[in-house]
Design a protein around this motif. Structure first.
Motif, PDB file in Angstrom:
ATOM      1  N   ALA B 309       0.844  -1.193   0.000  1.00 41.07           N
ATOM      2  CA  ALA B 309       0.000   0.000   0.000  1.00 41.07           C
ATOM      3  C   ALA B 309       0.879   1.243   0.000  1.00 41.07           C
ATOM      4  O   ALA B 309       0.639   2.190  -0.760  1.00 41.07           O
ATOM      5  N   ASP B 310       1.914   1.224   0.816  1.00 41.23           N
ATOM      6  CA  ASP B 310       2.848   2.353   0.843  1.00 41.23           C
ATOM      7  C   ASP B 310       3.523   2.530  -0.516  1.00 41.23           C
ATOM      8  O   ASP B 310       3.727   3.655  -0.973  1.00 41.23           O
ATOM      9  N   LEU B 311       3.851   1.396  -1.135  1.00 36.11           N
ATOM     10  CA  LEU B 311       4.464   1.446  -2.457  1.00 36.11           C
ATOM     11  C   LEU B 311       3.554   2.157  -3.453  1.00 36.11           C
ATOM     12  O   LEU B 311       3.986   3.053  -4.188  1.00 36.11           O
ATOM     13  N   VAL B 312       2.298   1.755  -3.484  1.00 32.79           N
ATOM     14  CA  VAL B 312       1.344   2.392  -4.392  1.00 32.79           C
ATOM     15  C   VAL B 312       1.311   3.892  -4.137  1.00 32.79           C
ATOM     16  O   VAL B 312       1.383   4.703  -5.067  1.00 32.79           O
ATOM     17  N   ASP B 313       1.241   4.257  -2.882  1.00 34.42           N
ATOM     18  CA  ASP B 313       1.194   5.666  -2.522  1.00 34.42           C
ATOM     19  C   ASP B 313       2.430   6.403  -3.031  1.00 34.42           C
ATOM     20  O   ASP B 313       2.332   7.495  -3.591  1.00 34.42           O
ATOM     21  N   ARG B 314       3.565   5.772  -2.868  1.00 31.16           N
ATOM     22  CA  ARG B 314       4.809   6.401  -3.321  1.00 31.16           C
ATOM     23  C   ARG B 314       4.812   6.566  -4.841  1.00 31.16           C
ATOM     24  O   ARG B 314       5.173   7.622  -5.369  1.00 31.16           O
ATOM     25  N   LEU B 315       4.394   5.529  -5.547  1.00 29.43           N
ATOM     26  CA  LEU B 315       4.367   5.602  -7.007  1.00 29.43           C
ATOM     27  C   LEU B 315       3.402   6.681  -7.485  1.00 29.43           C
ATOM     28  O   LEU B 315       3.636   7.340  -8.497  1.00 29.43           O
ATOM     29  N   VAL B 316       2.313   6.858  -6.763  1.00 32.10           N
ATOM     30  CA  VAL B 316       1.346   7.882  -7.135  1.00 32.10           C
ATOM     31  C   VAL B 316       1.937   9.270  -6.918  1.00 32.10           C
ATOM     32  O   VAL B 316       1.776  10.162  -7.750  1.00 32.10           O
ATOM     33  N   GLN B 317       2.649   9.422  -5.832  1.00 28.20           N
ATOM     34  CA  GLN B 317       3.179  10.748  -5.508  1.00 28.20           C
ATOM     35  C   GLN B 317       4.406  11.107  -6.335  1.00 28.20           C
ATOM     36  O   GLN B 317       4.655  12.280  -6.603  1.00 28.20           O
ATOM     37  N   HIS B 318       5.182  10.090  -6.687  1.00 22.92           N
ATOM     38  CA  HIS B 318       6.367  10.348  -7.506  1.00 22.92           C
ATOM     39  C   HIS B 318       6.349   9.443  -8.725  1.00 22.92           C
ATOM     40  O   HIS B 318       7.089   8.460  -8.780  1.00 22.92           O
ATOM     41  N   PRO B 319       5.500   9.760  -9.672  1.00 23.69           N
ATOM     42  CA  PRO B 319       5.384   8.896 -10.855  1.00 23.69           C
ATOM     43  C   PRO B 319       6.585   9.088 -11.765  1.00 23.69           C
ATOM     44  O   PRO B 319       7.397   9.980 -11.553  1.00 23.69           O
ATOM     45  N   GLY B 320       6.692   8.227 -12.747  1.00 23.70           N
ATOM     46  CA  GLY B 320       7.716   8.431 -13.763  1.00 23.70           C
ATOM     47  C   GLY B 320       9.027   7.728 -13.515  1.00 23.70           C
ATOM     48  O   GLY B 320       9.919   7.787 -14.344  1.00 23.70           O
TER      49      GLY B 320
END
Lengths: 339, 339
Positions: B309-320
DNA sequence: TTGAAAGCGCTACCAC
DNA sequence: GTGGTAGCGCTTTCAA
């Protein structure tokens, strides 16, 4: 291959205005074309230009904007809190979903663990679903009211019994208990144990199955004895050790897994199955056929989902009728060797 | 009790404008109060009036309107096509969902049976999810691109192997096969059968498990023999009947259910387990402990969902960033009596 | 501390 | 046949 858009991640999301600009038409025309609006006639060349522009840009309509404009959605929300997780239900929901999609609904499963009975319906209501299917245990009258007032045309509960004020898909687990006991009565058994799992999950189901068992036993003058059991070999061994003191001639073991566990323990304790004690499970697992003796069981079936999809559609189109109840569960004894 | 709204079904859905009118304030103020906007200070009496008006009307904000205005959603779409239905995955998704909700995401499961690999991502994209988690089998590069261009910050595949261009949660089923074979090799077996279910569902998983088995066997000079088997007693009996002609000293049976089926058939055919043939299953079902001999197995574990879940959040906040791969599956042999 | 108003993306009404 | 445009419910600047 060559159609892959260039900028995978950057850039703004294309809108119908972008499509219109690229095709050299108005946004209205774009809408007409992409929705195949029959009420208006657009020339074939224009249609083609619009469609090409749309695919070129990778345009995907924005569901939120569309439903905001339309004033309603076609979303059916399937709340999955405390749902039985077995393959039977899994398949059922799968098919129900397909059926509803065929009727052009968007089905969305919404799990709500951690939300309480007031918050969950609010969270669902924010999505403005046109219909909600939720376990009766997750739906209070207040919750139903919230959903109604947020525009849900159909609120449908699912579970052992109906909830006041909503339509209900009933899966009456008493049926399972009465079916098992009926089978044992037919085979001459009169003093019947009913296994009650001590685990969290099956709690409610077990209660209902016991209730059904009691109902039938009562009308036949048979005795029912609830037997708490954990799903562990030691627990089963302990129960088996004091088996003869209880004077039972049969046991309905909640389901096949508990039945297998208990039957093995009984055999290890020197109790002959089915001569001394008959054993019946439920769910009719393939594995039961591998045991010796082969395990008698109660086979469960859920109704065909397509009629239920049609039901949802009907309730959405003609809301406001009296609450309807539909029985989903069919149970039938499967006699093998253990009873 | 007394708070139940009067008109359950009729009447328009209340909007923030209705709340504003009833509270005697502007819509802006309503928004400030209900969202606890810290950037603006509203007097306590006003706040109270607004809140009371909202509950009185049964006001629920309109998610579509909100996200339209905001320009993005906080929806994580979990696509459930071709998903293993077992309790292991069920619990995993459940917990992942809880973890994401704790991070203030709305998790929605979207089944897409019947939609093909191009249509499904389009349908998902219409909802403008900020993140999509989908089986790798349901996600072509085109599909990934469609989702990206519709604003999804994170596209994450799930399955046996990564898909180019997306982040991946890998559940490498080869691990299961190599683990089982490793165990059998350790116990001195060298000519090993691998059961391949003929049913539709397990097909891909079975292939991967076989691949893992082959890998390990190859590096140890052991022989691997694929054994097609239907989940029926006759099929198992037929396989058992020609067992001795095959010269195998062990079998990895895909999972515990097939293992139990086959073990029973072998025993019925007079083949001693484990002396003549060792048997290993997978999934470590409780039921395996009830057999005699007790069934050796491969225990599967999925990673703790919270970090994901934290991973998803991180990917959402710092995409690319570059695609990340995370291994979810842990397998470990459980030695009992059948091997 | 509060209100007026713009605008998110879309569709449908009404002109031309 | 096609285009202009209002308005769905909401948040957020900007003004008062």
């Amino acid at each position: 291959m060559s159609q892959l858009p260039k900028q995978p991640t950057e850039g703004p999301v294309p809108t119908s205005a972008d499509v219109a600009r690229l095709a050299g038409v108005s946004r209205a025309t774009v809408s007409y074309v992409l929705n195949n609006n029959a009420a208006v006639r657009i020339s074939e060349p224009t249609r083609r230009r619009v469609r090409e522009a749309a695919t070129e840009l990778g345009y995907v309509p924005h569901a939120a904007a569309r439903s905001l404009r339309a004033g309603h959605t076609r979303m059916v929300l399937l709340a999955t809190v405390n749902f039985p997780a077995g393959p039977l239900h899994h398949r059922f929901f799968h098919q129900l979903e397909s059926g509803l999609r065929r009727l052009d609904y968007t089905v969305v499963q919404y799990g709500s663990t951690g939300l309480d009975a007031d918050d969950a319906p609010r969270a669902w209501a924010e999505l403005r679903p046109v219909a909600v299917i939720a376990p009766g245990t997750a739906l209070t009258p207040q919750g139903i009211s919230v959903l109604r007032r947020s525009g849900a045309k159909a609120v449908i509960t699912l579970g052992s019994r109906p909830v006041a004020g909503a339509h209900a898909l009933v899966m009456d687990q008493r049926e399972v208990g009465s079916c098992a006991i009926g089978h044992l009565l037919e085979r001459g058994r009169r003093r019947i144990g009913v296994v009650m799992p001590e685990e969290r999950g099956p709690g409610l189901l077990a209660e209902r199955r016991l209730a059904g068992a009691r109902q039938v036993a009562l009308s036949h003058g048979a005795r029912i004895e609830p037997l708490p059991l954990r799903y562990e070999e030691e627990s089963a061994a302990r129960l088996a050790a004091r088996w003869r003191t209880m004077g039972l001639d049969a046991v309905f073991a909640y389901n096949d897994e508990y039945a297998m566990l208990l039957m093995r323990a009984l055999q290890d304790a020197g109790i002959e199955v089915p001569r001394e004690t008959a054993v019946v499970g439920a769910d009719d697992l393939m594995l039961g056929r591998l045991l010796r003796p082969r395990l008698s069981s109660v086979r469960l079936e859920l109704a065909t989902p397509q009629p239920l999809a049609d039901l949802v559609d009907r309730l959405v189109q003609h809301p406001g009728g009296a609450p309807e109840h539909h029985d989903l569960l069919r149970a039938g004894a499967v006699h093998r060797e253990s009873s």
